[in-house]
Design a protein around this motif. Structure first.
Motif, PDB file in Angstrom:
ATOM      1  N   GLY A 242       0.788  -1.221   0.000  1.00 20.77           N
ATOM      2  CA  GLY A 242       0.000   0.000   0.000  1.00 20.77           C
ATOM      3  C   GLY A 242       0.824   1.276   0.000  1.00 20.77           C
ATOM      4  N   HIS A 243       2.127   1.156   0.154  1.00 19.13           N
ATOM      5  CA  HIS A 243       2.993   2.334   0.203  1.00 19.13           C
ATOM      6  C   HIS A 243       4.103   2.291  -0.839  1.00 19.13           C
ATOM      7  CE1 HIS A 243       1.233   3.865   3.922  1.00 19.13           C
ATOM      8  NE2 HIS A 243       1.180   2.607   4.312  1.00 19.13           N
ATOM      9  N   GLY A 244       4.259   1.181  -1.519  1.00 20.52           N
ATOM     10  CA  GLY A 244       5.302   1.064  -2.535  1.00 20.52           C
ATOM     11  C   GLY A 244       6.665   0.749  -1.956  1.00 20.52           C
ATOM     12  N   VAL A 245       7.679   0.996  -2.754  1.00 23.83           N
ATOM     13  CA  VAL A 245       9.054   0.691  -2.370  1.00 23.83           C
ATOM     14  C   VAL A 245       9.610   1.840  -1.538  1.00 23.83           C
ATOM     15  CG1 VAL A 245      11.390   0.259  -3.229  1.00 23.83           C
ATOM     16  CG2 VAL A 245       9.429  -0.752  -4.392  1.00 23.83           C
ATOM     17  N   VAL A 246      10.265   1.483  -0.450  1.00 23.79           N
ATOM     18  CA  VAL A 246      10.898   2.450   0.438  1.00 23.79           C
ATOM     19  C   VAL A 246      12.403   2.283   0.277  1.00 23.79           C
ATOM     20  CG1 VAL A 246      11.125   3.210   2.831  1.00 23.79           C
ATOM     21  CG2 VAL A 246       8.956   2.256   2.039  1.00 23.79           C
ATOM     22  N   ARG A 247      13.104   3.394   0.151  1.00 22.98           N
ATOM     23  CA  ARG A 247      14.555   3.378  -0.053  1.00 22.98           C
ATOM     24  C   ARG A 247      15.247   4.109   1.091  1.00 22.98           C
ATOM     25  NH1 ARG A 247      17.573   3.320  -5.064  1.00 22.98           N
ATOM     26  NH2 ARG A 247      15.538   3.302  -6.069  1.00 22.98           N
ATOM     27  N   HIS A 248      16.309   3.497   1.608  1.00 20.82           N
ATOM     28  CA  HIS A 248      17.116   4.094   2.675  1.00 20.82           C
ATOM     29  C   HIS A 248      18.585   3.927   2.334  1.00 20.82           C
ATOM     30  CE1 HIS A 248      13.963   4.677   5.736  1.00 20.82           C
ATOM     31  NE2 HIS A 248      13.427   3.592   5.227  1.00 20.82           N
ATOM     32  N   PRO A 249      19.437   4.842   2.807  1.00 21.21           N
ATOM     33  CA  PRO A 249      20.873   4.639   2.634  1.00 21.21           C
ATOM     34  C   PRO A 249      21.329   3.432   3.463  1.00 21.21           C
ATOM     35  CG  PRO A 249      20.441   6.660   3.866  1.00 21.21           C
ATOM     36  CD  PRO A 249      19.124   6.099   3.459  1.00 21.21           C
ATOM     37  N   VAL A 250      22.380   2.782   3.021  1.00 21.81           N
ATOM     38  CA  VAL A 250      22.900   1.602   3.709  1.00 21.81           C
ATOM     39  C   VAL A 250      23.233   1.919   5.164  1.00 21.81           C
ATOM     40  CG1 VAL A 250      24.794  -0.078   3.738  1.00 21.81           C
ATOM     41  CG2 VAL A 250      23.749   0.577   1.582  1.00 21.81           C
ATOM     42  N   SER A 251      23.637   3.140   5.456  1.00 24.17           N
ATOM     43  CA  SER A 251      23.985   3.518   6.829  1.00 24.17           C
ATOM     44  C   SER A 251      22.788   3.443   7.779  1.00 24.17           C
ATOM     45  CB  SER A 251      24.587   4.923   6.857  1.00 24.17           C
ATOM     46  OG  SER A 251      23.651   5.867   6.354  1.00 24.17           O
ATOM     47  N   ASP A 252      21.567   3.365   7.248  1.00 25.17           N
ATOM     48  CA  ASP A 252      20.356   3.268   8.072  1.00 25.17           C
ATOM     49  C   ASP A 252      19.886   1.827   8.272  1.00 25.17           C
ATOM     50  OD1 ASP A 252      20.275   5.999   8.312  1.00 25.17           O
ATOM     51  OD2 ASP A 252      18.648   6.290   6.866  1.00 25.17           O
ATOM     52  N   VAL A 253      20.774   0.849   8.155  1.00 23.80           N
ATOM     53  CA  VAL A 253      20.374  -0.553   8.195  1.00 23.80           C
ATOM     54  C   VAL A 253      19.622  -0.908   9.481  1.00 23.80           C
ATOM     55  CG1 VAL A 253      22.571  -1.434   9.100  1.00 23.80           C
ATOM     56  CG2 VAL A 253      21.103  -2.925   7.748  1.00 23.80           C
ATOM     57  N   VAL A 254      20.041  -0.406  10.626  1.00 27.25           N
ATOM     58  CA  VAL A 254      19.349  -0.711  11.883  1.00 27.25           C
ATOM     59  C   VAL A 254      17.929  -0.142  11.847  1.00 27.25           C
ATOM     60  CG1 VAL A 254      19.343  -0.330  14.390  1.00 27.25           C
ATOM     61  CG2 VAL A 254      21.474  -0.899  13.209  1.00 27.25           C
ATOM     62  N   GLU A 255      17.769   1.076  11.388  1.00 28.16           N
ATOM     63  CA  GLU A 255      16.448   1.701  11.273  1.00 28.16           C
ATOM     64  C   GLU A 255      15.547   0.905  10.334  1.00 28.16           C
ATOM     65  OE1 GLU A 255      13.244   4.251  11.691  1.00 28.16           O
ATOM     66  OE2 GLU A 255      15.042   4.085  12.913  1.00 28.16           O
ATOM     67  N   VAL A 256      16.107   0.445   9.213  1.00 27.46           N
ATOM     68  CA  VAL A 256      15.329  -0.330   8.240  1.00 27.46           C
ATOM     69  C   VAL A 256      14.827  -1.624   8.875  1.00 27.46           C
ATOM     70  CG1 VAL A 256      15.459  -1.613   6.075  1.00 27.46           C
ATOM     71  CG2 VAL A 256      16.437   0.681   6.230  1.00 27.46           C
ATOM     72  N   VAL A 257      15.693  -2.334   9.568  1.00 28.33           N
ATOM     73  CA  VAL A 257      15.287  -3.595  10.211  1.00 28.33           C
ATOM     74  C   VAL A 257      14.213  -3.325  11.259  1.00 28.33           C
ATOM     75  CG1 VAL A 257      16.077  -5.497  11.674  1.00 28.33           C
ATOM     76  CG2 VAL A 257      17.460  -4.765   9.729  1.00 28.33           C
ATOM     77  N   GLU A 258      14.371  -2.284  12.056  1.00 26.18           N
ATOM     78  CA  GLU A 258      13.356  -1.949  13.058  1.00 26.18           C
ATOM     79  C   GLU A 258      12.006  -1.639  12.407  1.00 26.18           C
ATOM     80  OE1 GLU A 258      15.141   1.227  15.277  1.00 26.18           O
ATOM     81  OE2 GLU A 258      16.314  -0.160  16.513  1.00 26.18           O
TER      82      GLU A 258
END
Length: 52
Positions: free
Chosen positions: A12-28
């Motif tokens: 419902g929101h599509g693809v979300v992109r984050h910089p690799v440095s945000d890996v912990v935030e992405v997993v959370e």
């Protein structure tokens, strides 16, 4: 991971992109979204393994 970005799709929101440095935030975020969807995925509560 594509190039220098981490990508995941939110229904419902599509693809979300984050910089690799945000890996912990992405997993959370993925864990939080999965937990939010879990109650809707199954109409039955999880079985209890408590044998006491």
């Amino acid at each position: 991971m594509k190039g220098e970005s981490l990508l995941y799709e939110r229904p419902g929101h599509g693809v979300v992109r984050h910089p690799v440095s945000d890996v912990v935030e992405v997993v959370e975020q993925i864990v939080r979204h999965t937990e939010e969807l879990a109650p809707r995925a199954s109409p039955h509560p999880a079985p209890s393994w408590d044998l006491h």
